[in-house]
Write an enzyme that holds these catalytic residues in place. Structure first.
Site, PDB file in Angstrom:
ATOM      1  N   TYR A   1      30.700 -20.320  -8.234  1.00  0.00           N
ATOM      2  CA  TYR A   1      30.436 -20.666  -6.838  1.00  0.00           C
ATOM      3  C   TYR A   1      31.096 -21.992  -6.438  1.00  0.00           C
ATOM      4  O   TYR A   1      30.620 -22.669  -5.512  1.00  0.00           O
ATOM      5  CB  TYR A   1      28.933 -20.717  -6.583  1.00  0.00           C
ATOM      6  CG  TYR A   1      28.306 -19.343  -6.368  1.00  0.00           C
ATOM      7  CD1 TYR A   1      28.821 -18.448  -5.427  1.00  0.00           C
ATOM      8  CD2 TYR A   1      27.190 -18.934  -7.091  1.00  0.00           C
ATOM      9  CE1 TYR A   1      28.249 -17.201  -5.222  1.00  0.00           C
ATOM     10  CE2 TYR A   1      26.607 -17.678  -6.883  1.00  0.00           C
ATOM     11  CZ  TYR A   1      27.146 -16.821  -5.946  1.00  0.00           C
ATOM     12  OH  TYR A   1      26.584 -15.584  -5.730  1.00  0.00           O
TER      13      TYR A   1
ATOM     14  N   PHE B   1      23.226 -25.417   0.621  1.00  0.00           N
ATOM     15  CA  PHE B   1      22.515 -24.422  -0.174  1.00  0.00           C
ATOM     16  C   PHE B   1      23.011 -24.342  -1.622  1.00  0.00           C
ATOM     17  O   PHE B   1      22.524 -23.534  -2.412  1.00  0.00           O
ATOM     18  CB  PHE B   1      22.612 -23.038   0.485  1.00  0.00           C
ATOM     19  CG  PHE B   1      24.023 -22.538   0.706  1.00  0.00           C
ATOM     20  CD1 PHE B   1      24.715 -21.887  -0.307  1.00  0.00           C
ATOM     21  CD2 PHE B   1      24.658 -22.706   1.940  1.00  0.00           C
ATOM     22  CE1 PHE B   1      26.003 -21.419  -0.106  1.00  0.00           C
ATOM     23  CE2 PHE B   1      25.949 -22.248   2.139  1.00  0.00           C
ATOM     24  CZ  PHE B   1      26.627 -21.603   1.114  1.00  0.00           C
TER      25      PHE B   1
ATOM     26  N   ARG C   1      32.507  -4.678  -0.491  1.00  0.00           N
ATOM     27  CA  ARG C   1      31.902  -5.614   0.470  1.00  0.00           C
ATOM     28  C   ARG C   1      31.208  -4.833   1.593  1.00  0.00           C
ATOM     29  O   ARG C   1      30.151  -5.237   2.082  1.00  0.00           O
ATOM     30  CB  ARG C   1      32.966  -6.552   1.050  1.00  0.00           C
ATOM     31  CG  ARG C   1      33.618  -7.485   0.031  1.00  0.00           C
ATOM     32  CD  ARG C   1      32.764  -8.665  -0.355  1.00  0.00           C
ATOM     33  NE  ARG C   1      32.561  -9.608   0.730  1.00  0.00           N
ATOM     34  CZ  ARG C   1      31.974 -10.791   0.574  1.00  0.00           C
ATOM     35  NH1 ARG C   1      31.544 -11.191  -0.624  1.00  0.00           N
ATOM     36  NH2 ARG C   1      31.810 -11.586   1.593  1.00  0.00           N
TER      37      ARG C   1
ATOM     38  N   THR D   1      26.206 -10.931   4.327  1.00  0.00           N
ATOM     39  CA  THR D   1      25.599 -11.896   3.409  1.00  0.00           C
ATOM     40  C   THR D   1      24.100 -12.043   3.652  1.00  0.00           C
ATOM     41  O   THR D   1      23.306 -12.051   2.723  1.00  0.00           O
ATOM     42  CB  THR D   1      26.277 -13.277   3.578  1.00  0.00           C
ATOM     43  OG1 THR D   1      27.681 -13.105   3.397  1.00  0.00           O
ATOM     44  CG2 THR D   1      25.746 -14.286   2.586  1.00  0.00           C
TER      45      THR D   1
ATOM     46  N   ARG E   1      22.428  -4.596   0.743  1.00  0.00           N
ATOM     47  CA  ARG E   1      21.608  -5.706   1.236  1.00  0.00           C
ATOM     48  C   ARG E   1      20.726  -5.263   2.401  1.00  0.00           C
ATOM     49  O   ARG E   1      19.587  -5.720   2.549  1.00  0.00           O
ATOM     50  CB  ARG E   1      22.510  -6.875   1.651  1.00  0.00           C
ATOM     51  CG  ARG E   1      23.117  -7.603   0.445  1.00  0.00           C
ATOM     52  CD  ARG E   1      24.273  -8.480   0.850  1.00  0.00           C
ATOM     53  NE  ARG E   1      24.715  -9.385  -0.219  1.00  0.00           N
ATOM     54  CZ  ARG E   1      25.835 -10.087  -0.163  1.00  0.00           C
ATOM     55  NH1 ARG E   1      26.624 -10.004   0.904  1.00  0.00           N
ATOM     56  NH2 ARG E   1      26.176 -10.872  -1.158  1.00  0.00           N
TER      57      ARG E   1
ATOM     58  N   GLU F   1      37.183 -14.278 -10.860  1.00  0.00           N
ATOM     59  CA  GLU F   1      35.807 -14.001 -11.294  1.00  0.00           C
ATOM     60  C   GLU F   1      35.777 -13.069 -12.504  1.00  0.00           C
ATOM     61  O   GLU F   1      34.986 -13.268 -13.424  1.00  0.00           O
ATOM     62  CB  GLU F   1      35.013 -13.418 -10.113  1.00  0.00           C
ATOM     63  CG  GLU F   1      34.800 -14.456  -9.015  1.00  0.00           C
ATOM     64  CD  GLU F   1      34.299 -13.874  -7.696  1.00  0.00           C
ATOM     65  OE1 GLU F   1      34.077 -12.639  -7.619  1.00  0.00           O
ATOM     66  OE2 GLU F   1      34.128 -14.660  -6.746  1.00  0.00           O
TER      67      GLU F   1
HETATM   68  P1  RTP Z   1      28.279 -13.734  -2.709  1.00  0.00           P
HETATM   69  O1  RTP Z   1      29.407 -14.730  -2.910  1.00  0.00           O
HETATM   70  O2  RTP Z   1      27.009 -14.115  -3.426  1.00  0.00           O
HETATM   71  O3  RTP Z   1      28.721 -12.341  -3.004  1.00  0.00           O
HETATM   72  O4  RTP Z   1      27.877 -13.684  -1.178  1.00  0.00           O
HETATM   73  P2  RTP Z   1      28.844 -13.703   0.085  1.00  0.00           P
HETATM   74  O5  RTP Z   1      30.279 -13.722  -0.353  1.00  0.00           O
HETATM   75  O6  RTP Z   1      28.402 -12.612   0.980  1.00  0.00           O
HETATM   76  O7  RTP Z   1      28.442 -15.082   0.742  1.00  0.00           O
HETATM   77  P3  RTP Z   1      29.001 -16.540   0.448  1.00  0.00           P
HETATM   78  O8  RTP Z   1      29.371 -17.152   1.745  1.00  0.00           O
HETATM   79  O9  RTP Z   1      30.023 -16.516  -0.637  1.00  0.00           O
HETATM   80  O10 RTP Z   1      27.708 -17.300  -0.062  1.00  0.00           O
HETATM   81  C1  RTP Z   1      27.307 -17.250  -1.414  1.00  0.00           C
HETATM   82  C2  RTP Z   1      25.803 -17.081  -1.508  1.00  0.00           C
HETATM   83  O11 RTP Z   1      25.186 -18.274  -1.071  1.00  0.00           O
HETATM   84  C3  RTP Z   1      23.977 -17.974  -0.432  1.00  0.00           C
HETATM   85  N1  RTP Z   1      23.976 -18.544   0.908  1.00  0.00           N
HETATM   86  N2  RTP Z   1      22.959 -19.143   1.426  1.00  0.00           N
HETATM   87  N3  RTP Z   1      22.850 -20.420   4.760  1.00  0.00           N
HETATM   88  C4  RTP Z   1      22.426 -20.218   3.549  1.00  0.00           C
HETATM   89  O12 RTP Z   1      21.343 -20.586   3.186  1.00  0.00           O
HETATM   90  C5  RTP Z   1      23.308 -19.512   2.649  1.00  0.00           C
HETATM   91  N4  RTP Z   1      24.556 -19.156   2.893  1.00  0.00           N
HETATM   92  C6  RTP Z   1      24.984 -18.534   1.776  1.00  0.00           C
HETATM   93  C7  RTP Z   1      23.841 -16.485  -0.354  1.00  0.00           C
HETATM   94  O13 RTP Z   1      22.962 -16.052  -1.369  1.00  0.00           O
HETATM   95  C8  RTP Z   1      25.237 -15.996  -0.608  1.00  0.00           C
HETATM   96  O14 RTP Z   1      25.241 -14.732  -1.239  1.00  0.00           O
HETATM   97 MG    MG Z   2      31.059 -15.077  -1.725  1.00  0.00          MG
END
Ligand code: RTP
Ligand code: MG
Length: 148
Positions: A49, A57, A85, A91, A102, A126
């Site tokens: 990450y 966060f 995706r 998300t 989700r 990854e």
């Molecule tokens: P991931 O990487 O986990 O597959 O999820 P994603 O691409 O859909 O979203 P990303 O922007 O990469 O964010 C990674 C993870 O961080 C948490 N998150 N929390 N506003 C918040 O509190 C917030 N924004 C993101 C989420 O668990 C997200 O999956």
């Molecule tokens: Mg992501």
């Protein structure tokens, strides 16, 4: 063939969703190349990450993803990165449509069940973080004489 990194997060494992998630990817028609149940170290979490370092966060994200076993996988198929995706949904599970993983199983953004790579560059990075080359098996699904 395009490959992506997919991971059932600790909440998905705790809620016994591994089977249903694997089934969705199998039924869609993608091929499983690698899979393992594992614990993520803090060091691996910070690498995985890394793009979110410094965001509000980030600390919660790292402590959540290291809080229990995850189920890490590599899947392959045509356009699998974007397709996965779509299957995952947005998300924030509140915005994710019913029919997506989700949308069907999640409630809060911090516990959104599944991770999937967001680009070919992320997928390469990854997959290399989580798997050795020898652990990734692509195979021919042609009839080998024992399918009737
Ligand atoms: P991931 O990487 O986990 O597959 O999820 P994603 O691409 O859909 O979203 P990303 O922007 O990469 O964010 C990674 C993870 O961080 C948490 N998150 N929390 N506003 C918040 O509190 C917030 N924004 C993101 C989420 O668990 C997200 O999956
Ligand atoms: Mg992501």
């Amino acid at each position: 063939m395009e490959k992506t990194f997919i991971m059932v997060k600790p909440d998905g494992v705790q809620r016994d969703l591994i089977g249903q998630i694997v089934e969705r990817f199998e039924k869609k028609g993608f091929q499983l190349n690698a899979a393992k149940l594992m614990l993520i170290t803090e060091e691996l979490a910070e690498k995985h990450y890394g793009e979110h370092k410094g965001k509000p966060f980030f600390n919660d994200l790292v402590s959540f993803i290291t809080s229990g076993p995850v189920f890490a996988m590599v899947w392959q198929g045509e356009n699998v990165i974007a397709s996965a995706r779509q299957m995952m949904g947005k998300t924030n599970p509140q915005d994710a449509l019913p029919g997506t993983i989700r949308g069907d199983f999640g409630v809060t953004v911090g516990k959104n069940i599944i991770h999937g790579s967001d680009s070919p560059e992320s997928a390469d990075r990854e997959i290399a973080l989580f798997f050795e080359k020898e652990e990734i098996l692509s195979y021919d699904k042609a009839n080998q004489g024992w399918l009737y």
